[in-house]
Write an enzyme that holds these catalytic residues in place. Structure first.
Site, PDB file in Angstrom:
ATOM      1  N   HIS A  13       9.982   4.631  -5.050  1.00 27.79           N
ATOM      2  CA  HIS A  13       9.182   4.056  -6.138  1.00 27.79           C
ATOM      3  C   HIS A  13      10.023   3.951  -7.408  1.00 27.79           C
ATOM      4  O   HIS A  13       9.991   2.927  -8.101  1.00 27.79           O
ATOM      5  CB  HIS A  13       7.963   4.928  -6.448  1.00 27.79           C
ATOM      6  N   LYS A  37      -8.984   7.408   0.101  1.00 26.85           N
ATOM      7  CA  LYS A  37      -7.676   7.708   0.686  1.00 26.85           C
ATOM      8  C   LYS A  37      -7.398   9.203   0.767  1.00 26.85           C
ATOM      9  O   LYS A  37      -6.375   9.611   1.263  1.00 26.85           O
ATOM     10  CB  LYS A  37      -6.558   7.037  -0.124  1.00 26.85           C
ATOM     11  N   ARG A  91       9.686  -2.314   2.299  1.00 28.12           N
ATOM     12  CA  ARG A  91      10.619  -1.492   3.066  1.00 28.12           C
ATOM     13  C   ARG A  91      10.946  -2.115   4.411  1.00 28.12           C
ATOM     14  O   ARG A  91      12.031  -1.960   4.925  1.00 28.12           O
ATOM     15  CB  ARG A  91      10.034  -0.094   3.294  1.00 28.12           C
ATOM     16  N   SER A 129       5.353   8.118   0.789  1.00 28.32           N
ATOM     17  CA  SER A 129       4.654   9.290   0.256  1.00 28.32           C
ATOM     18  C   SER A 129       4.027  10.097   1.391  1.00 28.32           C
ATOM     19  O   SER A 129       4.044  11.328   1.371  1.00 28.32           O
ATOM     20  CB  SER A 129       3.570   8.856  -0.733  1.00 28.32           C
TER      21      SER A 129
END
Length: 164
Positions: A13, A37, A91, A129
């Site tokens: 990030h 989430k 990514r 993450s």
């Protein structure tokens, strides 16, 4: 605008933020508040960590970096913040497929806001993450993947000290 959950912020990030600073005079890091989430860190904790790790970057660039939270649609938040561009990091091809769909929907809802994709640096192309949290939970160091303050906060959350 660079939106995300940032639960927690990673070096990947930060790489996107650093590179965004070369493109924009002002970046708003939008921390998504989505309790569905089941985040590890509260929004306040995520904002605090982000502010701590971007402070040196803000001092060394001419970019103003703001950190704020939002709920609901990103385009509504972007409009409120007067953002004309959404920055997203990619990514892998799987990221692209999802992000393309989101960018097209955002463009449909708010045609005057562009989406810019930045490819992640090879060094961080596998970092997420979710994986960082799992590695730390299982007792290993996440030092290569997150800033020191974030690793310390993860260790405190999990009540563990990392193994080599």
């Amino acid at each position: 605008m660079y939106p995300g959950s940032f639960d927690p912020i990673t070096n990947g990030h930060l790489d996107i933020i650093r590179r965004g600073c070369t493109l924009f005079d002002h970046i708003t890091i939008g921390v998504l508040n989505n309790e569905q989430k089941s985040p590890l860190f509260t929004v306040a904790e995520r904002i605090e960590m982000i502010q701590a790790v971007v402070a040196p970057l803000a001092e060394t660039t001419r970019t103003t970096i703001e950190v704020d939270s939002f709920e609901g649609l990103l385009v509504d938040f972007a409009k409120r913040k007067r953002a004309n561009c959404i920055v997203r990091g990619l990514r892998a091809v799987s990221d692209y497929e999802y992000e393309l769909q989101m960018a097209q929907m955002n463009r449909h809802m708010q045609p005057d806001i562009e989406t810019v994709f930045l490819m992640s640096a090879d060094t961080y192309s596998f970092v997420s993450s979710r994986l960082v949290k799992e590695i730390c939970f299982l007792g290993r160091s996440v030092q290569p993947f997150v800033p020191p303050i974030v690793e310390a906060r993860l260790q405190a959350k999990f009540g563990r000290q990392p193994q080599s």
